[in-house]
Scaffold this active site. Structure first.
Site, PDB file in Angstrom:
ATOM      1  N   LYS A 179     102.149 -40.709  20.534  1.00 15.99           N
ATOM      2  CA  LYS A 179     102.374 -42.009  21.171  1.00 15.99           C
ATOM      3  C   LYS A 179     102.824 -41.850  22.622  1.00 15.99           C
ATOM      4  O   LYS A 179     102.462 -42.649  23.485  1.00 15.99           O
ATOM      5  CB  LYS A 179     103.430 -42.813  20.396  1.00 15.99           C
ATOM      6  CG  LYS A 179     102.915 -43.418  19.093  1.00 15.99           C
ATOM      7  CD  LYS A 179     102.275 -44.772  19.317  1.00 15.99           C
ATOM      8  CE  LYS A 179     101.526 -45.334  18.119  1.00 15.99           C
ATOM      9  NZ  LYS A 179     102.318 -45.461  16.903  1.00 15.99           N
ATOM     10  N   LYS A 185      85.173 -40.380  10.567  1.00 14.87           N
ATOM     11  CA  LYS A 185      85.791 -41.227   9.572  1.00 14.87           C
ATOM     12  C   LYS A 185      85.708 -42.679  10.037  1.00 14.87           C
ATOM     13  O   LYS A 185      85.737 -42.935  11.237  1.00 14.87           O
ATOM     14  CB  LYS A 185      87.274 -40.819   9.481  1.00 14.87           C
ATOM     15  CG  LYS A 185      87.841 -40.829   8.088  1.00 14.87           C
ATOM     16  CD  LYS A 185      89.206 -40.190   8.081  1.00 14.87           C
ATOM     17  CE  LYS A 185      90.256 -41.240   7.855  1.00 14.87           C
ATOM     18  NZ  LYS A 185      91.593 -40.688   7.638  1.00 14.87           N
ATOM     19  N   LYS A 235      88.701 -48.271  13.120  1.00 14.49           N
ATOM     20  CA  LYS A 235      88.586 -49.453  13.965  1.00 14.49           C
ATOM     21  C   LYS A 235      88.346 -49.070  15.424  1.00 14.49           C
ATOM     22  O   LYS A 235      87.526 -49.656  16.114  1.00 14.49           O
ATOM     23  CB  LYS A 235      89.880 -50.273  13.852  1.00 14.49           C
ATOM     24  CG  LYS A 235      89.625 -51.733  13.802  1.00 14.49           C
ATOM     25  CD  LYS A 235      90.835 -52.560  13.428  1.00 14.49           C
ATOM     26  CE  LYS A 235      92.149 -51.820  13.530  1.00 14.49           C
ATOM     27  NZ  LYS A 235      93.321 -52.639  13.314  1.00 14.49           N
TER      28      LYS A 235
END
Ligand code: TRP
Length: 327
Positions: A112, A192, A195
């Site tokens: 992050k 995979k 989104k």
């Protein structure tokens, strides 16, 4: 009385068939054996920039998605994390026994920081502690999560161990339950389903969406023309047939592909029919729920009311153990 466990749901929108077949279906099946607490983790979602005007809708959408996918609010507890203040209350206590150095080594934190170097806030750093609190508050012995969450579960076990060592045996060390569901690749046939890669079939896709997406979905790249034989073992459409179609259809498509007696268009058509059949009731249930948001709110409110006494009982025990309860 059934045991509880907690599992967190990100209020980050749409679910795709990879989420559903890979994990959600299995997790929801646990509601017969346990009384799970499925929490929509809005406080976790605040650790990255977000639009406050949209958060409420994101939470309702996540709730409707899980309800549509089969979460039964009479068996499971569906609640919003911020509705049960014990989550943050326990997180504070766990903060006080957590070394900063340990948190700085958590891989999702490092990731992050790379993604949002301009917003490295305390919440982001503390994310795993709040997650440990979510889990331990319900004395979870198992936690169904995706593989990417395993470092957080390892950390949670350490927190439980440290708390027990310092303040006395209180928490079980929870084990992760990884789904053994089908691994669903995206429509690109390589990655995979995800989104962020825009290669998904969503649980609320319309028949027309599904038709369009399948039309351009990748097959065996070596099969350029209708008359070329193909290799079903490397074709992602065949991979999807294994999840959606009958054994006879799978055989017909695989053999037909090898002999070039069935084209990709017809092979996709068979798959498409099954996909539409699976998705239509989920899409309709979700639309139906979102058309009456007050009913969804009622379910969430009732969920928080059921979660609260369980959370409170743990907190009373914790406050006594750490010595802060004098009244
Ligand atoms: N970190 C989890 C995720 O990104 C969400 C989450 C928050 C969670 N608290 C949890 C998952 C507790 C399991 C248990 O998906």
């Amino acid at each position: 009385m059934k045991k509880h466990f907690f599992s967190g749901i990100q209020p980050s929108g749409k679910l795709h068939i990879g989420n559903y077949l890979g994990a959600i279906k299995q997790w929801i099946a646990l509601q017969d054996q346990y009384e799970p607490v499925f929490g929509i983790v809005d406080y976790h979602a605040m650790t990255v920039r977000y639009d406050p005007a949209e958060m409420g809708e994101r939470v309702l959408d996540a709730a409707a998605s899980y309800l549509a996918a089969g979460l039964d609010p009479s068996k499971s507890i569906l609640m919003v994390q911020s509705d049960v203040p014990e989550h943050t209350e326990l997180a504070w206590i766990m903060n006080c026994i957590t070394p900063m150095g340990r948190l700085s080594r958590i891989p999702t934190f490092k990731e992050k920081v790379r993604q949002h170097p301009d917003n490295v806030n305390m919440g982001l750093f503390d994310y795993p502690v709040l997650m440990a609190a979510d889990i331990l508050l319900y004395k979870s012995e198992i936690v169904p999560v995706g593989e990417d969450q395993v470092p957080h579960l390892e950390f949670t076990r350490e927190v439980a161990r440290r708390f027990n060592a310092v303040f006395g045996e209180t928490f079980p060390e929870p084990a992760e339950v990884l789904s053994t569901g089908a691994r669903i690749l995206g429509l690109d046939g390589v990655n995979k389903m995800s989104k962020s890669l825009d290669n998904c079939i969503y649980l609320d896709d319309t028949d027309e969406d599904i038709r369009k997406k399948l039309a351009t979905a990748f097959t065996d790249p070596a099969r350029k023309r209708r008359d070329d034989p193909g290799d079903p073992d490397i074709c992602n459409i065949m991979n999807l047939h294994r999840v959606f179609s009958t054994p006879e259809e799978q055989k017909r498509c695989a053999e037909g592909c090898r002999e070039a007696s069935i084209g990709c268009v017809d092979c996709k058509k068979i798959l498409m029919g099954h996909m539409m059949e699976m998705i239509a009731p989920l899409r309709e249930r979700k639309a139906d729920l979102l058309a009456r948001p007050d009913d969804v709110r009622d379910i969430l409110r009732a969920g928080a009311e059921r979660a609260r006494p369980i959370a409170r009982a743990t907190m009373d025990e914790v406050r006594r153990a750490v010595g802060v309860s004098v009244t």
